[in-house]
Write a protein that holds these residues in place. Structure first.
Motif, PDB file in Angstrom:
ATOM      1  N   ASP A 216     -15.657 -10.904  -5.252  1.00 19.52           N
ATOM      2  CA  ASP A 216     -15.636 -10.685  -3.797  1.00 19.52           C
ATOM      3  C   ASP A 216     -15.147 -11.933  -3.057  1.00 19.52           C
ATOM      4  OD1 ASP A 216     -16.053 -10.018  -1.181  1.00 19.52           O
ATOM      5  OD2 ASP A 216     -18.222  -9.649  -1.391  1.00 19.52           O
ATOM      6  N   TYR A 217     -14.000 -11.810  -2.379  1.00 20.80           N
ATOM      7  CA  TYR A 217     -13.462 -12.992  -1.679  1.00 20.80           C
ATOM      8  C   TYR A 217     -14.308 -13.390  -0.485  1.00 20.80           C
ATOM      9  CZ  TYR A 217     -11.240 -10.666   2.408  1.00 20.80           C
ATOM     10  OH  TYR A 217     -11.000  -9.995   3.580  1.00 20.80           O
ATOM     11  N   ARG A 218     -15.148 -12.457  -0.014  1.00 17.46           N
ATOM     12  CA  ARG A 218     -15.969 -12.783   1.158  1.00 17.46           C
ATOM     13  C   ARG A 218     -17.153 -13.676   0.789  1.00 17.46           C
ATOM     14  NH1 ARG A 218     -14.297  -9.430   5.511  1.00 17.46           N
ATOM     15  NH2 ARG A 218     -12.823  -7.872   4.741  1.00 17.46           N
ATOM     16  N   SER A 242      -1.680 -16.201  -0.141  1.00 19.65           N
ATOM     17  CA  SER A 242      -0.927 -17.461   0.045  1.00 19.65           C
ATOM     18  C   SER A 242      -0.965 -17.962   1.482  1.00 19.65           C
ATOM     19  CB  SER A 242       0.549 -17.291  -0.401  1.00 19.65           C
ATOM     20  OG  SER A 242       0.654 -16.759  -1.683  1.00 19.65           O
ATOM     21  N   GLU A 243      -2.144 -18.001   2.039  1.00 22.67           N
ATOM     22  CA  GLU A 243      -2.314 -18.491   3.420  1.00 22.67           C
ATOM     23  C   GLU A 243      -3.446 -19.509   3.462  1.00 22.67           C
ATOM     24  OE1 GLU A 243      -3.064 -15.285   6.145  1.00 22.67           O
ATOM     25  OE2 GLU A 243      -1.178 -14.288   5.657  1.00 22.67           O
ATOM     26  N   GLY A 244      -3.201 -20.620   4.134  1.00 18.58           N
ATOM     27  CA  GLY A 244      -4.252 -21.613   4.365  1.00 18.58           C
ATOM     28  C   GLY A 244      -4.854 -22.077   3.058  1.00 18.58           C
ATOM     29  N   MET A 348      -0.289 -13.748  10.139  1.00 19.05           N
ATOM     30  CA  MET A 348      -1.219 -13.996   9.034  1.00 19.05           C
ATOM     31  C   MET A 348      -2.011 -12.736   8.668  1.00 19.05           C
ATOM     32  SD  MET A 348      -0.617 -16.994   8.163  1.00 19.05           S
ATOM     33  CE  MET A 348      -0.421 -18.719   8.471  1.00 19.05           C
ATOM     34  N   VAL A 349      -1.908 -12.319   7.418  1.00 16.14           N
ATOM     35  CA  VAL A 349      -2.670 -11.163   6.936  1.00 16.14           C
ATOM     36  C   VAL A 349      -4.178 -11.428   7.064  1.00 16.14           C
ATOM     37  CG1 VAL A 349      -3.222  -9.858   4.825  1.00 16.14           C
ATOM     38  CG2 VAL A 349      -0.848 -10.395   5.373  1.00 16.14           C
ATOM     39  N   THR A 350      -4.575 -12.683   6.857  1.00 12.68           N
ATOM     40  CA  THR A 350      -6.004 -13.020   6.881  1.00 12.68           C
ATOM     41  C   THR A 350      -6.590 -12.969   8.290  1.00 12.68           C
ATOM     42  OG1 THR A 350      -5.328 -15.330   6.956  1.00 12.68           O
ATOM     43  CG2 THR A 350      -6.030 -14.469   4.823  1.00 12.68           C
ATOM     44  N   HIS A 364      -8.820  -1.459  10.771  1.00  9.02           N
ATOM     45  CA  HIS A 364      -7.754  -2.338  10.275  1.00  9.02           C
ATOM     46  C   HIS A 364      -7.241  -1.851   8.916  1.00  9.02           C
ATOM     47  CE1 HIS A 364     -10.627  -4.424   7.610  1.00  9.02           C
ATOM     48  NE2 HIS A 364      -9.607  -5.044   7.081  1.00  9.02           N
ATOM     49  N   LEU A 365      -5.993  -2.178   8.617  1.00  9.51           N
ATOM     50  CA  LEU A 365      -5.380  -1.751   7.353  1.00  9.51           C
ATOM     51  C   LEU A 365      -6.068  -2.476   6.202  1.00  9.51           C
ATOM     52  CD1 LEU A 365      -1.579  -1.873   8.258  1.00  9.51           C
ATOM     53  CD2 LEU A 365      -2.944   0.192   7.785  1.00  9.51           C
ATOM     54  N   SER A 366      -6.600  -1.736   5.266  1.00  9.07           N
ATOM     55  CA  SER A 366      -7.362  -2.338   4.178  1.00  9.07           C
ATOM     56  C   SER A 366      -7.121  -1.533   2.905  1.00  9.07           C
ATOM     57  CB  SER A 366      -8.855  -2.324   4.549  1.00  9.07           C
ATOM     58  OG  SER A 366      -9.619  -2.897   3.528  1.00  9.07           O
TER      59      SER A 366
HETATM   60  N1  LIG Z   1       7.677 -13.566  -0.937  1.00  7.30           N
HETATM   61  C1  LIG Z   1       8.048 -12.355  -0.602  1.00  7.30           C
HETATM   62  O1  LIG Z   1       9.203 -11.982  -0.733  1.00  7.30           O
HETATM   63  C2  LIG Z   1       7.027 -11.391  -0.062  1.00  7.30           C
HETATM   64  C3  LIG Z   1       7.229 -10.019  -0.206  1.00  7.30           C
HETATM   65  C4  LIG Z   1       6.209  -9.147   0.229  1.00  7.30           C
HETATM   66  C5  LIG Z   1       5.080  -9.655   0.844  1.00  7.30           C
HETATM   67  N2  LIG Z   1       4.963 -10.999   1.024  1.00  7.30           N
HETATM   68  C6  LIG Z   1       3.787 -11.575   1.677  1.00  7.30           C
HETATM   69  O2  LIG Z   1       2.664 -11.276   0.862  1.00  7.30           O
HETATM   70  C7  LIG Z   1       1.506 -11.163   1.678  1.00  7.30           C
HETATM   71  C8  LIG Z   1       0.817  -9.848   1.348  1.00  7.30           C
HETATM   72  O3  LIG Z   1       1.609  -8.781   1.827  1.00  7.30           O
HETATM   73  P1  LIG Z   1       1.091  -7.291   1.670  1.00  7.30           P
HETATM   74  O4  LIG Z   1       2.028  -6.411   2.392  1.00  7.30           O
HETATM   75  O5  LIG Z   1       0.836  -7.048   0.240  1.00  7.30           O
HETATM   76  O6  LIG Z   1      -0.279  -7.394   2.469  1.00  7.30           O
HETATM   77  P2  LIG Z   1      -1.217  -6.208   3.018  1.00  7.30           P
HETATM   78  O7  LIG Z   1      -1.212  -5.068   2.065  1.00  7.30           O
HETATM   79  O8  LIG Z   1      -0.878  -5.901   4.398  1.00  7.30           O
HETATM   80  O9  LIG Z   1      -2.633  -6.959   2.975  1.00  7.30           O
HETATM   81  C9  LIG Z   1      -3.771  -6.359   3.504  1.00  7.30           C
HETATM   82  C10 LIG Z   1      -4.947  -6.656   2.589  1.00  7.30           C
HETATM   83  O10 LIG Z   1      -5.253  -8.052   2.602  1.00  7.30           O
HETATM   84  C11 LIG Z   1      -6.629  -8.206   2.287  1.00  7.30           C
HETATM   85  N3  LIG Z   1      -7.095  -9.510   2.760  1.00  7.30           N
HETATM   86  C12 LIG Z   1      -7.129  -9.946   4.047  1.00  7.30           C
HETATM   87  N4  LIG Z   1      -7.611 -11.212   4.094  1.00  7.30           N
HETATM   88  C13 LIG Z   1      -7.883 -11.570   2.810  1.00  7.30           C
HETATM   89  C14 LIG Z   1      -8.392 -12.757   2.202  1.00  7.30           C
HETATM   90  N5  LIG Z   1      -8.724 -13.832   2.923  1.00  7.30           N
HETATM   91  N6  LIG Z   1      -8.540 -12.769   0.865  1.00  7.30           N
HETATM   92  C15 LIG Z   1      -8.208 -11.699   0.109  1.00  7.30           C
HETATM   93  N7  LIG Z   1      -7.716 -10.544   0.616  1.00  7.30           N
HETATM   94  C16 LIG Z   1      -7.556 -10.491   1.956  1.00  7.30           C
HETATM   95  C17 LIG Z   1      -7.263  -7.055   3.051  1.00  7.30           C
HETATM   96  O11 LIG Z   1      -8.439  -6.682   2.365  1.00  7.30           O
HETATM   97  P3  LIG Z   1      -9.810  -6.342   3.163  1.00  7.30           P
HETATM   98  O12 LIG Z   1      -9.443  -5.338   4.201  1.00  7.30           O
HETATM   99  O13 LIG Z   1     -10.705  -5.799   2.122  1.00  7.30           O
HETATM  100  O14 LIG Z   1     -10.273  -7.640   3.731  1.00  7.30           O
HETATM  101  C18 LIG Z   1      -6.201  -5.931   2.996  1.00  7.30           C
HETATM  102  O15 LIG Z   1      -6.489  -4.964   2.000  1.00  7.30           O
HETATM  103  C19 LIG Z   1       1.997 -11.240   3.138  1.00  7.30           C
HETATM  104  O16 LIG Z   1       1.827 -12.548   3.609  1.00  7.30           O
HETATM  105  C20 LIG Z   1       3.474 -10.940   3.014  1.00  7.30           C
HETATM  106  O17 LIG Z   1       4.246 -11.478   4.066  1.00  7.30           O
HETATM  107  C21 LIG Z   1       5.893 -11.868   0.564  1.00  7.30           C
END
Ligand SMILES: NC(=O)c1ccc[n+]([C@@H]2O[C@H](COP(=O)([O-])OP(=O)(O)OC[C@H]3O[C@@H](n4cnc5c(N)ncnc54)[C@H](OP(=O)(O)O)[C@@H]3O)[C@@H](O)[C@H]2O)c1
Length: 378
Positions: A216-218, A242-244, A348-350, A364-366
């Motif tokens: 659990d990341y929380r 990959s944030e903070g 920021m996704v976070t 929120h999207l989860s």
């Molecule tokens: N390098 C590249 O080419 C590339 C390509 C695609 C995506 N990305 C990057 O990758 C990241 C993820 O993208 P995505 O579309 O996969 O995201 P996403 O599906 O929109 O992410 C949402 C999820 O993040 C979880 N989350 C939020 N804060 C968190 C934390 N502190 N620790 C762990 N989980 C957490 C949430 O879970 P809960 O609701 O349970 O908290 C939610 O299920 C983004 O920053 C995106 O820009 C990069």
């Protein structure tokens, strides 16, 4: 056709009637049935890199409507999915938040009859990003049946560890859900640890994700939980957030000889790059195989990365991934910015919150992807 067009100078997106694009040599025109939303779609509207008006949007699924010159491996009516850059670069290539989009024929995968377009739309961009991270950048051995010649020279050799331990931080992100599936196919005997919120633990432990443990990341002490599960340290890690502080915390769980993939750049994600195990970053756009004007520089055309993307699409056509769970939003293109982008939030996704849209607070999207249907299949 109707399309969502970004005007960079005003950072605004307008539903506009524009000419339907024509497929060039080696390209096909696709009638878009569904689109999926990614964080970058809204990010590059809030903070545009595009310099002139252009159609936005990255992930789509639809049917082939017209073949460009020389295309023999697709036919009109084929059900396909793929991704384009939309407004995520300075290149003037139209995105897919429109009724039609053009794509190279070989950067598409064949959608099985059992999969809805809105499901297929979730897969292409984050699926390839996860595959690039695991196989192309970290050198995790490829899953069976993955076409290999394309990447033999481009990827590092696998680590010489038996039954590796793998960590997927952000297991419930779109990226994380695809990474877990691909890693399990590739490493059936590995210990795979996902870090996600506890509410997703059962889901991510079940097929096809099959994490051995979900931490659990929380719980602020989650790195201790990972170290208890992997006393010698983690061999391969993918930080799908990959944030903070996430990168340093994931890094604190690594073995002496380990590899770490990140999906934001150090400047974009706000984390240090000078760590003992250097975080390996790459942008999915490399897979498109042409120069990409991006974040103040140019990402040069990379034929090996394109060959990997083509191989991945061929693999997906035979062995599709389970799509992300979808949240189908009503209203088609007209509602994407008001509602869909509100759900994606800022950079920021976070830091996502529960937005208020039309006086209603949205969940929120989860563990799910926001999708819209553009054309309903007959
Ligand atoms: N390098 C590249 O080419 C590339 C390509 C695609 C995506 N990305 C990057 O990758 C990241 C993820 O993208 P995505 O579309 O996969 O995201 P996403 O599906 O929109 O992410 C949402 C999820 O993040 C979880 N989350 C939020 N804060 C968190 C934390 N502190 N620790 C762990 N989980 C957490 C949430 O879970 P809960 O609701 O349970 O908290 C939610 O299920 C983004 O920053 C995106 O820009 C990069």
């Amino acid at each position: 056709m109707d399309a969502l067009v970004l005007t960079p100078s005003t950072r605004s997106v307008t539903l506009t009637f524009v000419p339907t694009p024509k497929p060039g040599p080696g390209e096909v025109l696709i009638k878009v049935h569904a689109i999926a939303l990614n964080p970058i779609d809204s990010l590059y509207v809030l903070d545009p890199v595009a310099e002139t008006d252009r159609v936005i949007g990255t992930d789509f699924a639809g049917t082939v409507a017209e073949l460009g010159e020389g295309v023999r491996n697709r036919k009109v009516g084929d059900r396909v999915a793929g991704f384009v850059q939309g407004a995520c670069s300075t290149n003037d290539r139209p995105g897919c938040f429109a009724e039609y989009v053009v794509s190279p024929w070989d950067l598409l995968w064949a959608v099985p009859a059992s999969m809805q377009p809105r499901e297929a739309a979730t897969v292409s961009m984050c699926g390839l990003t996860a595959a690039q991270g695991a196989f192309y950048r970290l050198g995790v051995p490829l899953p069976p049946d993955f076409p290999t010649p394309a990447i033999k020279s481009a990827s590092p050799a696998p680590l010489s560890v038996k039954n590796a331990t793998v960590l997927v931080y952000g297991g419930s992100t779109s990226l994380g859900m695809f990474a877990l599936q691909l890693l399990r196919r590739a490493l059936p005997h590995a210990q795979i640890i996902a870090v996600a919120s506890a509410k997703h633990a059962q889901f991510l432990s079940a097929s096809p994700y099959t994490a051995d443990t979900v931490v659990d990341y929380r719980n602020d002490a989650w790195p201790d939980d990972v170290r208890a599960l992997a006393p010698q340290g983690v061999d391969y890690a993918l930080d799908c957030i990959s944030e903070g502080a996430t990168v340093e915390r994931v890094h604190s769980t690594l073995a002496e000889q380990a590899r770490l993939a990140v999906f934001r750049s150090p400047s974009g994600g706000g984390f240090p790059a000078d760590l003992r195990v250097s975080p390996i970053y790459g942008a999915v756009w490399e897979g498109l195989g042409h120069d990409v004007g991006y974040n103040g520089g140019v990402l040069p055309a990379d034929p090996a990365a394109r060959a990997f993307a083509v191989a991945f699409d061929a693999y997906l056509s035979l062995h599709p991934l389970e799509p992300n769970p979808t949240r189908l939003l009503d209203g088609g293109l007209a509602r994407v910015t008001a509602e869909g982008f509100a759900l994606l939030g800022g950079p920021m996704v976070t830091q996502r919150s529960q937005p208020m849209v039309d006086g209603v607070t949205l969940k929120h999207l989860s563990g799910e992807k926001a999708v819209y249907e553009i054309v309903i299949e007959p």
